[in-house]
Design an enzyme around this catalytic site. Sequence first.
Site, PDB file in Angstrom:
ATOM      1  N   LYS A  72      48.531  40.641  42.987  1.00 29.52           N
ATOM      2  CA  LYS A  72      48.552  41.975  43.595  1.00 29.52           C
ATOM      3  C   LYS A  72      49.974  42.449  43.871  1.00 29.52           C
ATOM      4  O   LYS A  72      50.296  43.615  43.669  1.00 29.52           O
ATOM      5  CB  LYS A  72      47.749  41.990  44.901  1.00 29.52           C
ATOM      6  CG  LYS A  72      46.249  41.941  44.691  1.00 29.52           C
ATOM      7  CD  LYS A  72      45.532  42.060  46.027  1.00 29.52           C
ATOM      8  CE  LYS A  72      44.040  41.853  45.900  1.00 29.52           C
ATOM      9  NZ  LYS A  72      43.404  41.788  47.218  1.00 29.52           N
ATOM     10  N   LYS A 109      36.863  38.829  34.937  1.00 33.21           N
ATOM     11  CA  LYS A 109      35.805  38.956  35.921  1.00 33.21           C
ATOM     12  C   LYS A 109      35.536  40.433  36.222  1.00 33.21           C
ATOM     13  O   LYS A 109      36.468  41.230  36.313  1.00 33.21           O
ATOM     14  CB  LYS A 109      36.214  38.223  37.202  1.00 33.21           C
ATOM     15  CG  LYS A 109      35.116  38.212  38.237  1.00 33.21           C
ATOM     16  CD  LYS A 109      35.393  37.271  39.375  1.00 33.21           C
ATOM     17  CE  LYS A 109      34.483  37.658  40.536  1.00 33.21           C
ATOM     18  NZ  LYS A 109      34.267  36.619  41.501  1.00 33.21           N
ATOM     19  N   LYS A 158      35.963  45.620  40.924  1.00 35.24           N
ATOM     20  CA  LYS A 158      35.724  46.948  41.503  1.00 35.24           C
ATOM     21  C   LYS A 158      36.853  47.903  41.184  1.00 35.24           C
ATOM     22  O   LYS A 158      36.698  49.099  41.269  1.00 35.24           O
ATOM     23  CB  LYS A 158      35.589  46.831  43.025  1.00 35.24           C
ATOM     24  CG  LYS A 158      34.223  46.341  43.456  1.00 35.24           C
ATOM     25  CD  LYS A 158      33.999  46.541  44.941  1.00 35.24           C
ATOM     26  CE  LYS A 158      34.871  45.653  45.781  1.00 35.24           C
ATOM     27  NZ  LYS A 158      34.493  45.616  47.187  1.00 35.24           N
TER      28      LYS A 158
END
Length: 327
Positions: A112, A193, A196
């Site tokens: 991130k 994966k 969202k």
Amino acid sequence: MKARVFSGIQPTGNPHIGNYLGALKSWAKVQYDYESIYGIVDLHAITLYQNPTELRAKIEELAGVLLAIGIDPKHSALIVQSAVPAHTELSWMLTCVTPVGWLERMTQYKAKSATQETVGDGLLQYPVLMAADILLYQAAIVPVGDDQSQHLELTRDIAQRFNSLYGETFRVPATHLPTVGARVMGLDEPDKKMSKSAKGAGHAVGILEPPDQIRKKIMRATTDSQPAVNIEAPGAGVENLLGIFQAFTEWSNEQMKSHFAGMRYGDLKKQVAEAVISHLEPIQKRYREITAEPGYIAGVLREGAERVSPWANDTVNKVKRAMGIYT
Ligand code: TRP
């Protein structure tokens, strides 16, 4: 007293079938056996910038989804993390026993922070706040997807370090991973994966998505160049579709094999789409009912916070006493 379960989900992006099969389904299942606390972790969400109006709306939407998938407020406390200030309070105290090196090693932090021009300190502290969420309730079990296992391991390390510095204070939680469907991959990129925050329009199937759209997305899912389902060695995309079908239907491996071996991809996709849609339809219906009742969600969240606050305050007081903080 029943052992406690805690888990959390961020109110960002659209909750999808990967969230459902990876974690939320098991939340609804374990709530009857444990004292369950489920948190909408808005303070985690703001470790990356969120549009305030959107964040506010996402919190209630997610609460509605959690109730619709079967979180039962009679059995579980559904809370918004920020409504129980003890999460933040405990987080600070845990920050003080957590080596920075442990945090810098976290793979999610590395991934991130690499996307940010300036990295907020909150992004580094993220797993400490998560540890606080769990340890605050002395949770025995934490049902999460496998992408959270490093954070859970860190939680255990922080608890142990605190206990050895200040005396037995925290219960060290065990992990809990469901066996089937724990890892749903993106429909458009089956090596990643389902996420969202992924940008691709064909990436994820939202829990609240209309059936037509679900059908279209699944029909367009990435497969491979084999002619039909090679059940012994399917490509990543086909394996993902089979995994989604099996997780929703709970068919046995034998059933899966005899039914899908040699099936053409078009037929496979149709059957996967119908399995997903028929499972999501009652959930979507409940969502519409829940959100049609004014004040219902707000009431559930308020009751949740009221129920857990004494437990949270007990732990904070215990920690303060252990550390010698003025109480
Ligand atoms: N980090 C978790 C995720 O992104 C969300 C989370 C926050 C959580 N606090 C938690 C999960 C405590 C389990 C327990 O999925």
